[in-house]
Write a protein that holds these residues in place. Structure first.
Motif, mmCIF file in Angstrom:
data_model
loop_
_atom_site.group_PDB
_atom_site.id
_atom_site.type_symbol
_atom_site.label_atom_id
_atom_site.label_comp_id
_atom_site.label_asym_id
_atom_site.label_seq_id
_atom_site.Cartn_x
_atom_site.Cartn_y
_atom_site.Cartn_z
ATOM 1 N N ARG A 97 33.742 34.446 33.745
ATOM 2 C CA ARG A 97 33.928 35.885 33.934
ATOM 3 C C ARG A 97 32.647 36.559 34.398
ATOM 4 N NH1 ARG A 97 35.351 39.562 35.795
ATOM 5 N NH2 ARG A 97 36.572 41.350 35.072
ATOM 6 N N GLU A 114 37.932 39.310 38.664
ATOM 7 C CA GLU A 114 37.954 37.890 38.327
ATOM 8 C C GLU A 114 38.083 37.047 39.592
ATOM 9 O OE1 GLU A 114 40.065 36.399 34.929
ATOM 10 O OE2 GLU A 114 40.526 38.444 34.297
ATOM 11 N N THR A 126 39.547 34.086 41.382
ATOM 12 C CA THR A 126 40.742 33.258 41.197
ATOM 13 C C THR A 126 40.794 32.052 42.128
ATOM 14 O OG1 THR A 126 41.980 34.703 42.710
ATOM 15 C CG2 THR A 126 42.094 35.204 40.355
ATOM 16 N N ASP A 127 39.981 32.039 43.184
ATOM 17 C CA ASP A 127 39.957 30.919 44.115
ATOM 18 C C ASP A 127 39.265 29.735 43.445
ATOM 19 O OD1 ASP A 127 39.615 29.090 46.120
ATOM 20 O OD2 ASP A 127 38.534 30.428 47.474
#
Length: 204
Positions: free
Chosen positions: A16, A158, A160-161
């Motif tokens: 994060r 965030e 996400t990849d």
């Protein structure tokens, strides 16, 4: 509420923090490399490599507090290392900020880091993070999500990849050396080099 996003297990908190911006006065740094650390045997994430691995001391007490607090320590007598506390209040864990990209206040960062040959090198490595941001031991315990704090943390969206983040063993620790708790943004030129501790046992 931002701090509560870090009240999770160390590796999730470390993910994060990638892409977040750490502000110290006018200097802003995008976090591109981190290392997660757990806590003492009584907690859920025992980590013998962590400063809190043997329990609470005056030096590591802030690691047992709420998430989103600055944990600063002096390394090898010359480097100020910057960490963000994570996990629920009362359970020790933190994330070391290993490297970042200076996105604001470059002139001030360059003045603090005259040895850096490129902008990518200004905050490459944990000691250089502290130097470029001008963070000292006196900043220990600052609440990073308090808008009045001189040092502040802003979480980004965030990531996400799955290809955008790489993972590997932590740098320079002799215990739990192969735990893949070092994370970095795959394409960032500011990520530091991996160096295994000579005291770490060879991986099986």
């Amino acid at each position: 509420m931002d701090a509560e996003e870090l009240a999770v297990e160390p590796l999730l908190a470390a993910r994060r923090l990638l892409g977040a911006t750490l502000w110290s006065g006018p200097v802003g740094m995008r976090i591109v490399e981190v290392e997660a650390y757990g806590g003492d045997p009584a907690g859920p994430w025992h980590d013998p490599a962590a400063h809190s691995g043997r329990g609470r001391t005056p030096r590591n007490a802030v690691m047992f507090g709420p998430p989103g607090v600055l944990y600063v320590y002096f390394s090898y007598g010359m480097h100020t290392c910057v960490n963000v506390t994570t996990g629920p209040d009362g359970i020790a864990s933190a994330v070391l900020i290993r490297a970042g990209e200076i996105i604001a206040g470059q002139d001030e960062a360059r003045a603090r880091r005259p040895a850096a040959r490129t902008d990518a090198a200004l905050a490459k490595g944990p000691g250089n993070v502290g130097s470029a941001l001008g963070i000292s031991l006196s900043d220990y315990g600052i609440h990073l999500f308090d808008p009045k704090s001189p040092i502040r943390l802003e979480l980004g969206p965030e990531i996400t990849d799955p290809t955008a983040i790489s993972a590997g063993p932590r740098v320079g620790v002799s215990l739990a050396a192969d735990r893949p708790w070092r994370l970095w943004l795959t394409d960032s030129p500011a990520v530091s080099a991996y160096r295994r501790s000579p005291r770490a046992p060879h991986p099986a």
